[in-house]
Design a protein around this motif. Structure first.
Motif, PDB file in Angstrom:
ATOM      1  N   TRP A 127       0.821  -1.211   0.000  1.00 21.19           N
ATOM      2  CA  TRP A 127       0.000   0.000   0.000  1.00 21.19           C
ATOM      3  C   TRP A 127       0.855   1.262   0.000  1.00 21.19           C
ATOM      4  N   CYS A 131      -0.047   4.118  -2.853  1.00 21.84           N
ATOM      5  CA  CYS A 131      -0.761   5.348  -2.503  1.00 21.84           C
ATOM      6  C   CYS A 131      -0.013   6.611  -2.918  1.00 21.84           C
ATOM      7  N   SER A 166      -6.034   6.245   1.948  1.00 30.12           N
ATOM      8  CA  SER A 166      -6.294   5.231   0.917  1.00 30.12           C
ATOM      9  C   SER A 166      -6.838   3.949   1.510  1.00 30.12           C
ATOM     10  N   THR A 167      -6.185   3.459   2.557  1.00 28.66           N
ATOM     11  CA  THR A 167      -6.567   2.161   3.110  1.00 28.66           C
ATOM     12  C   THR A 167      -7.916   2.222   3.820  1.00 28.66           C
ATOM     13  N   CYS A 169     -10.385   4.332   3.360  1.00 29.49           N
ATOM     14  CA  CYS A 169     -11.468   4.559   2.403  1.00 29.49           C
ATOM     15  C   CYS A 169     -11.807   3.283   1.635  1.00 29.49           C
ATOM     16  N   HIS A 170     -10.810   2.481   1.333  1.00 29.85           N
ATOM     17  CA  HIS A 170     -11.070   1.191   0.693  1.00 29.85           C
ATOM     18  C   HIS A 170     -11.950   0.319   1.583  1.00 29.85           C
ATOM     19  N   ARG A 173     -15.573   1.773   1.779  1.00 31.50           N
ATOM     20  CA  ARG A 173     -16.325   1.615   0.529  1.00 31.50           C
ATOM     21  C   ARG A 173     -16.587   0.145   0.201  1.00 31.50           C
ATOM     22  N   GLN A 175     -14.315  -2.098  -0.489  1.00 29.86           N
ATOM     23  CA  GLN A 175     -13.431  -2.547  -1.555  1.00 29.86           C
ATOM     24  C   GLN A 175     -12.261  -3.390  -1.052  1.00 29.86           C
ATOM     25  N   ALA A 176     -12.199  -3.609   0.243  1.00 30.77           N
ATOM     26  CA  ALA A 176     -11.117  -4.427   0.795  1.00 30.77           C
ATOM     27  C   ALA A 176     -11.370  -5.888   0.471  1.00 30.77           C
ATOM     28  N   ASN A 180      -5.844  -7.702  -1.203  1.00 29.50           N
ATOM     29  CA  ASN A 180      -5.145  -6.471  -0.820  1.00 29.50           C
ATOM     30  C   ASN A 180      -5.254  -6.142   0.669  1.00 29.50           C
ATOM     31  N   ASN A 213     -17.159   8.651   2.587  1.00 25.89           N
ATOM     32  CA  ASN A 213     -16.905   7.353   1.961  1.00 25.89           C
ATOM     33  C   ASN A 213     -17.765   6.235   2.531  1.00 25.89           C
TER      34      ASN A 213
END
Length: 247
Positions: A127, A131, A166-167, A169-170, A173, A175-176, A180, A213
């Protein structure tokens, strides 16, 4: 030349196995300490850059040593390297920054180091590399989040790193994924986000981004739920409209 005493040529995954650390651990503790102390001094020089494998190597040493003096100096070195990685544009004292910003940068760097485990080092390194390319997108997102929060003043400085933005918010959302994020790394990110919300003098920009987010997401665990709840409390507490309604 001093850097060569550490096994920085290993890949992050092999470093996590700990096998490449055996040679260093077999050295006398006093020599381990002096090597790390020298690297710590060098790490603070503005004209020195290390291999990008240096940080995961030191982190792996940190989580694997059982010698207190070596742990202490390895921690100091890891924090210095981490802060240089996270805030490379503002790391040196000659850069004009507020005391609060510098304090937040130092504190976040220490959190990544203190919360890390061997299970999360490889995810962290991945990451960190990714980022760095997201600064423009993050500035746009911060502006959108601030506008949606309906604050009338100028956006204060965002006192957290691009990595944390970045992490987290993933995660918020949804998206994790297993590719990753590990469960442990996700927990680490949420814990650091909570700590940074509570630590900042003005946490509104970070809180606004978190709520922005997570607005369509139902938290799936108590740690994520606590983070979102704290962010909403920050925004509500600092919302002039909310104060007017209560009066």
């Amino acid at each position: 030349d001093w850097v060569k005493f550490l096994p920085i040529e290993s890949t992050p995954s092999s470093a996590i196995d700990g096998t490449t650390m055996l040679g260093f651990h077999n050295v006398e503790p006093l020599l381990q300490h002096r090597i790390l102390q020298t690297l710590l001094v060098v790490s603070k020089l503005c004209n020195v850059s290390f291999s990008n494998k240096m940080l995961p190597s030191v982190l792996t040493l940190l989580v694997s040593t059982d010698i207190l003096d070596v742990y202490s100096i390895a921690r100091d070195l890891a924090i210095s390297l981490m802060e240089k990685e996270l805030f490379r544009d503002t790391f040196f004292p000659s850069i004009d920054m507020s005391i609060d910003e510098r304090s937040c940068h130092a504190y976040e760097s220490s959190l990544w180091v203190d919360f890390i485990s061997s299970l999360s080092i490889e995810y962290l390194v991945t990451w960190l590399a990714g980022c760095r390319q997201l600064k423009v997108q993050q500035k746009i997102m911060i502006s959108q989040a601030w506008s949606k929060a309906s604050f009338s003043d100028k956006v204060p400085p965002m006192c957290v790193s691009a990595l944390l933005l970045s992490t987290v918010c993933h995660i918020l959302r949804g998206q994790a994924t297993k590719s990753n994020f590990s469960d442990h790394f996700s927990m680490l990110v949420i814990d650091i986000a909570v700590e940074m919300l509570l630590y900042q003098t003005d946490p509104r920009p970070f809180a606004a981004v978190l709520v922005f987010n997570a607005h369509d997401m139902i938290p799936i665990d108590e740690h994520t739920a606590r983070l979102i709840k704290l962010a909403k409390i920050v925004l509500c507490h600092n919302d002039p409209g909310a104060n007017d309604d209560s009066s």
